[in-house]
Write a protein that holds these residues in place. Structure first.
Motif, PDB file in Angstrom:
ATOM      1  N   GLU A  12       0.779  -0.860  -0.227  1.00 21.19           N
ATOM      2  CA  GLU A  12       0.647  -0.258  -0.205  1.00 21.19           C
ATOM      3  C   GLU A  12       0.677   1.503  -0.061  1.00 21.19           C
ATOM      4  O   GLU A  12       0.363   2.303   0.423  1.00 21.19           O
ATOM      5  CB  GLU A  12      -1.169   0.070   1.239  1.00 21.19           C
ATOM      6  N   THR A  16      -0.683   5.591  -0.290  1.00 25.60           N
ATOM      7  CA  THR A  16      -0.433   6.377   0.222  1.00 25.60           C
ATOM      8  C   THR A  16       0.362   7.384  -0.261  1.00 25.60           C
ATOM      9  O   THR A  16      -0.302   8.586  -0.369  1.00 25.60           O
ATOM     10  CB  THR A  16       0.212   5.459   1.699  1.00 25.60           C
ATOM     11  N   GLU A  19      -2.308   9.181  -2.413  1.00 25.47           N
ATOM     12  CA  GLU A  19      -3.270   9.824  -1.421  1.00 25.47           C
ATOM     13  C   GLU A  19      -2.456  11.287  -0.795  1.00 25.47           C
ATOM     14  O   GLU A  19      -3.363  12.170  -1.437  1.00 25.47           O
ATOM     15  CB  GLU A  19      -3.545   9.155  -0.214  1.00 25.47           C
ATOM     16  N   TYR A  20      -1.891  11.320  -0.644  1.00 30.38           N
ATOM     17  CA  TYR A  20      -0.317  12.270  -0.074  1.00 30.38           C
ATOM     18  C   TYR A  20      -0.696  13.650  -1.356  1.00 30.38           C
ATOM     19  O   TYR A  20      -0.877  14.270  -1.148  1.00 30.38           O
ATOM     20  CB  TYR A  20       0.392  11.940   0.445  1.00 30.38           C
TER      21      TYR A  20
END
Length: 62
Positions: A12, A16, A19-20
């Motif tokens: 993942e 991540t 997403e950031y």
């Protein structure tokens, strides 16, 4: 090889980071939306000063 593919899909870290990145883009968009008048004034001031500097450099040095 099948185990490597399963391991790849379970990781993942990339999700991540994505997403950031999306969060940073949304925050930057919000800042630009609410501060656009101030930013326009700042960049217009910079442009005016650059144009004046370029116009001043057109004169030959003595």
């Amino acid at each position: 090889m099948n185990a490597q593919i399963r391991k790849f899909f379970k990781e993942e870290d990339g999700v991540t980071a994505l997403e950031y990145g999306l969060l940073a883009a949304v925050v930057a968009g919000i800042i630009l939306f609410f501060a656009r008048d101030g930013l326009t004034a700042v960049f217009q001031s910079i442009l005016t000063k650059l144009e004046a500097a370029i116009a001043g450099s057109d004169t030959p040095a003595a």
